[in-house]
Design a protein around this motif. Structure first.
Motif, PDB file in Angstrom:
ATOM      1  N   TYR A  95      -1.694  16.091  -0.020  1.00 25.60           N
ATOM      2  CA  TYR A  95      -1.157  16.262  -1.373  1.00 25.60           C
ATOM      3  C   TYR A  95      -0.908  14.920  -2.057  1.00 25.60           C
ATOM      4  CZ  TYR A  95      -0.431  20.872   0.601  1.00 25.60           C
ATOM      5  OH  TYR A  95      -0.622  22.071   1.224  1.00 25.60           O
ATOM      6  N   GLY A  96      -1.211  13.817  -1.375  1.00 26.72           N
ATOM      7  CA  GLY A  96      -0.995  12.487  -1.935  1.00 26.72           C
ATOM      8  C   GLY A  96       0.415  11.963  -1.728  1.00 26.72           C
ATOM      9  N   LYS A  97       1.207  12.671  -0.945  1.00 28.79           N
ATOM     10  CA  LYS A  97       2.584  12.258  -0.679  1.00 28.79           C
ATOM     11  C   LYS A  97       2.591  11.202   0.430  1.00 28.79           C
ATOM     12  CE  LYS A  97       6.928  14.043   1.108  1.00 28.79           C
ATOM     13  NZ  LYS A  97       7.600  15.191   1.720  1.00 28.79           N
ATOM     14  N   PRO A  98       3.274  10.073   0.211  1.00 28.01           N
ATOM     15  CA  PRO A  98       3.356   9.045   1.257  1.00 28.01           C
ATOM     16  C   PRO A  98       4.131   9.563   2.465  1.00 28.01           C
ATOM     17  CG  PRO A  98       4.087   8.182  -0.866  1.00 28.01           C
ATOM     18  CD  PRO A  98       3.930   9.659  -1.025  1.00 28.01           C
ATOM     19  N   ARG A  99       3.555   9.378   3.650  1.00 24.44           N
ATOM     20  CA  ARG A  99       4.190   9.819   4.896  1.00 24.44           C
ATOM     21  C   ARG A  99       4.490   8.659   5.830  1.00 24.44           C
ATOM     22  NH1 ARG A  99       3.697  15.362   5.962  1.00 24.44           N
ATOM     23  NH2 ARG A  99       5.235  14.785   7.536  1.00 24.44           N
ATOM     24  N   GLY A 100       4.103   7.448   5.413  1.00 29.34           N
ATOM     25  CA  GLY A 100       4.369   6.255   6.207  1.00 29.34           C
ATOM     26  C   GLY A 100       3.879   5.037   5.439  1.00 29.34           C
ATOM     27  N   GLN A 101       4.510   3.901   5.701  1.00 29.66           N
ATOM     28  CA  GLN A 101       4.103   2.678   5.015  1.00 29.66           C
ATOM     29  C   GLN A 101       4.396   1.483   5.912  1.00 29.66           C
ATOM     30  OE1 GLN A 101       5.146   2.343   0.850  1.00 29.66           O
ATOM     31  NE2 GLN A 101       5.516   0.159   1.071  1.00 29.66           N
ATOM     32  N   TRP A 102       3.442   0.555   5.960  1.00 26.93           N
ATOM     33  CA  TRP A 102       3.591  -0.667   6.737  1.00 26.93           C
ATOM     34  C   TRP A 102       3.208  -1.821   5.832  1.00 26.93           C
ATOM     35  CZ3 TRP A 102       1.339   3.862   8.179  1.00 26.93           C
ATOM     36  CH2 TRP A 102       1.968   4.567   9.198  1.00 26.93           C
ATOM     37  N   LYS A 103       4.098  -2.827   5.766  1.00 27.39           N
ATOM     38  CA  LYS A 103       3.907  -3.958   4.855  1.00 27.39           C
ATOM     39  C   LYS A 103       3.782  -5.259   5.633  1.00 27.39           C
ATOM     40  CE  LYS A 103       6.943  -2.113   1.271  1.00 27.39           C
ATOM     41  NZ  LYS A 103       8.116  -2.427   0.457  1.00 27.39           N
ATOM     42  N   ALA A 104       3.200  -6.237   4.969  1.00 26.47           N
ATOM     43  CA  ALA A 104       3.103  -7.579   5.534  1.00 26.47           C
ATOM     44  C   ALA A 104       4.470  -8.250   5.527  1.00 26.47           C
ATOM     45  CB  ALA A 104       2.113  -8.407   4.722  1.00 26.47           C
ATOM     46  N   ASP A 105       4.599  -9.214   6.415  1.00 25.40           N
ATOM     47  CA  ASP A 105       5.814 -10.028   6.413  1.00 25.40           C
ATOM     48  C   ASP A 105       5.561 -11.292   5.588  1.00 25.40           C
ATOM     49  OD1 ASP A 105       4.228 -11.616   8.049  1.00 25.40           O
ATOM     50  OD2 ASP A 105       5.264 -11.044   9.888  1.00 25.40           O
ATOM     51  N   LEU A 106       6.383 -12.297   5.727  1.00 27.62           N
ATOM     52  CA  LEU A 106       6.245 -13.522   4.939  1.00 27.62           C
ATOM     53  C   LEU A 106       4.954 -14.287   5.228  1.00 27.62           C
ATOM     54  CD1 LEU A 106       9.903 -14.849   4.948  1.00 27.62           C
ATOM     55  CD2 LEU A 106       8.670 -13.722   3.096  1.00 27.62           C
ATOM     56  N   SER A 107       4.289 -13.969   6.337  1.00 26.85           N
ATOM     57  CA  SER A 107       3.027 -14.633   6.676  1.00 26.85           C
ATOM     58  C   SER A 107       1.833 -13.960   5.991  1.00 26.85           C
ATOM     59  CB  SER A 107       2.819 -14.611   8.191  1.00 26.85           C
ATOM     60  OG  SER A 107       2.596 -13.278   8.641  1.00 26.85           O
ATOM     61  N   PHE A 108       2.094 -12.940   5.192  1.00 26.27           N
ATOM     62  CA  PHE A 108       1.056 -12.151   4.518  1.00 26.27           C
ATOM     63  C   PHE A 108       0.166 -11.418   5.518  1.00 26.27           C
ATOM     64  CE2 PHE A 108       2.036 -15.491   1.401  1.00 26.27           C
ATOM     65  CZ  PHE A 108       2.460 -14.690   0.357  1.00 26.27           C
ATOM     66  N   LYS A 109       0.730 -11.061   6.662  1.00 21.94           N
ATOM     67  CA  LYS A 109       0.027 -10.307   7.696  1.00 21.94           C
ATOM     68  C   LYS A 109       0.881  -9.121   8.114  1.00 21.94           C
ATOM     69  CE  LYS A 109      -2.071 -14.356   9.839  1.00 21.94           C
ATOM     70  NZ  LYS A 109      -2.137 -15.157  11.067  1.00 21.94           N
ATOM     71  N   ILE A 110       0.223  -8.033   8.460  1.00 22.10           N
ATOM     72  CA  ILE A 110       0.922  -6.901   9.072  1.00 22.10           C
ATOM     73  C   ILE A 110       0.902  -7.160  10.566  1.00 22.10           C
ATOM     74  CG2 ILE A 110       0.867  -4.417   9.498  1.00 22.10           C
ATOM     75  CD1 ILE A 110      -0.407  -4.091   6.731  1.00 22.10           C
ATOM     76  N   THR A 111       2.070  -7.196  11.173  1.00 21.24           N
ATOM     77  CA  THR A 111       2.168  -7.603  12.574  1.00 21.24           C
ATOM     78  C   THR A 111       2.494  -6.445  13.523  1.00 21.24           C
ATOM     79  OG1 THR A 111       4.486  -8.218  12.246  1.00 21.24           O
ATOM     80  CG2 THR A 111       2.831  -9.960  11.986  1.00 21.24           C
ATOM     81  N   ILE A 112       2.577  -5.243  13.023  1.00 17.48           N
ATOM     82  CA  ILE A 112       2.914  -4.115  13.899  1.00 17.48           C
ATOM     83  C   ILE A 112       1.688  -3.726  14.726  1.00 17.48           C
ATOM     84  CG2 ILE A 112       4.698  -3.201  12.387  1.00 17.48           C
ATOM     85  CD1 ILE A 112       2.130  -0.983  12.193  1.00 17.48           C
ATOM     86  N   PRO A 113       1.892  -3.181  15.906  1.00 21.64           N
ATOM     87  CA  PRO A 113       0.755  -2.737  16.711  1.00 21.64           C
ATOM     88  C   PRO A 113       0.068  -1.517  16.078  1.00 21.64           C
ATOM     89  CG  PRO A 113       2.794  -2.773  18.007  1.00 21.64           C
ATOM     90  CD  PRO A 113       3.167  -3.040  16.599  1.00 21.64           C
ATOM     91  N   LYS A 114      -1.220  -1.441  16.265  1.00 23.57           N
ATOM     92  CA  LYS A 114      -2.003  -0.323  15.751  1.00 23.57           C
ATOM     93  C   LYS A 114      -1.495   1.005  16.323  1.00 23.57           C
ATOM     94  CE  LYS A 114      -6.331  -1.309  15.539  1.00 23.57           C
ATOM     95  NZ  LYS A 114      -7.775  -1.477  15.820  1.00 23.57           N
ATOM     96  N   GLU A 115      -0.944   0.954  17.523  1.00 17.03           N
ATOM     97  CA  GLU A 115      -0.425   2.166  18.175  1.00 17.03           C
ATOM     98  C   GLU A 115       0.708   2.795  17.366  1.00 17.03           C
ATOM     99  OE1 GLU A 115      -0.849  -0.792  19.865  1.00 17.03           O
ATOM    100  OE2 GLU A 115      -2.706  -0.166  20.855  1.00 17.03           O
ATOM    101  N   ASP A 116       1.505   1.974  16.670  1.00 19.02           N
ATOM    102  CA  ASP A 116       2.597   2.508  15.837  1.00 19.02           C
ATOM    103  C   ASP A 116       2.035   3.389  14.713  1.00 19.02           C
ATOM    104  OD1 ASP A 116       4.268   1.067  17.459  1.00 19.02           O
ATOM    105  OD2 ASP A 116       5.051  -0.233  15.868  1.00 19.02           O
ATOM    106  N   ILE A 117       0.944   2.941  14.109  1.00 20.54           N
ATOM    107  CA  ILE A 117       0.315   3.724  13.038  1.00 20.54           C
ATOM    108  C   ILE A 117      -0.262   5.015  13.619  1.00 20.54           C
ATOM    109  CG2 ILE A 117      -1.530   3.752  11.320  1.00 20.54           C
ATOM    110  CD1 ILE A 117      -1.137   0.693  11.078  1.00 20.54           C
ATOM    111  N   GLN A 118      -0.963   4.893  14.752  1.00 22.65           N
ATOM    112  CA  GLN A 118      -1.550   6.080  15.379  1.00 22.65           C
ATOM    113  C   GLN A 118      -0.473   7.066  15.806  1.00 22.65           C
ATOM    114  OE1 GLN A 118      -5.139   6.731  15.861  1.00 22.65           O
ATOM    115  NE2 GLN A 118      -4.053   8.672  15.868  1.00 22.65           N
TER     116      GLN A 118
END
Length: 108
Positions: A74-97
């Protein structure tokens, strides 16, 4: 023959479910070197976009790049991951999965 039909039906059902979730990866053109690699993510359609190509209303809502937004059918956001001050997303891919798997489990 029954096994083949069962496997085929399971494959079709899995593909239908995969289309219910979309991972939208938005980054700025100047920050392409910090794109997050979403290869290997299952059960979600992956789309990439540049911040510069978005409407002003969308640009206004994005405070850091890259950003990954998980959207339901439906286009509703169900999760969001943002970059930190290094302009990189540092979370593990497993968290998204894991978030994708949790949403799919909730909907069954």
């Amino acid at each position: 023959m029954k096994n083949l039909i069962t496997i085929l039906l399971l494959f079709v059902a899995a593909n239908i479910t995969a289309q219910d979730l979309t991972l939208l990866h938005i980054n700025a053109k100047w920050n392409v070197k910090n794109n997050y690699d979403l290869r290997g993510i299952n059960n979600a359609k992956v789309q990439n976009a540049f911040l510069e190509d978005q409407k002003a209303s969308i640009k206004k809502g994005i405070t850091s790049v890259p950003v990954i937004i998980l959207l339901d059918k439906y286009g509703k956001p169900r999760g969001q991951w943002k970059a930190d001050l290094s302009f990189k997303i540092t979370i593990p891919k497993e968290d998204i999965q894991n978030r994708i798997n949790t949403i799919l489990f909730e909907s069954r």
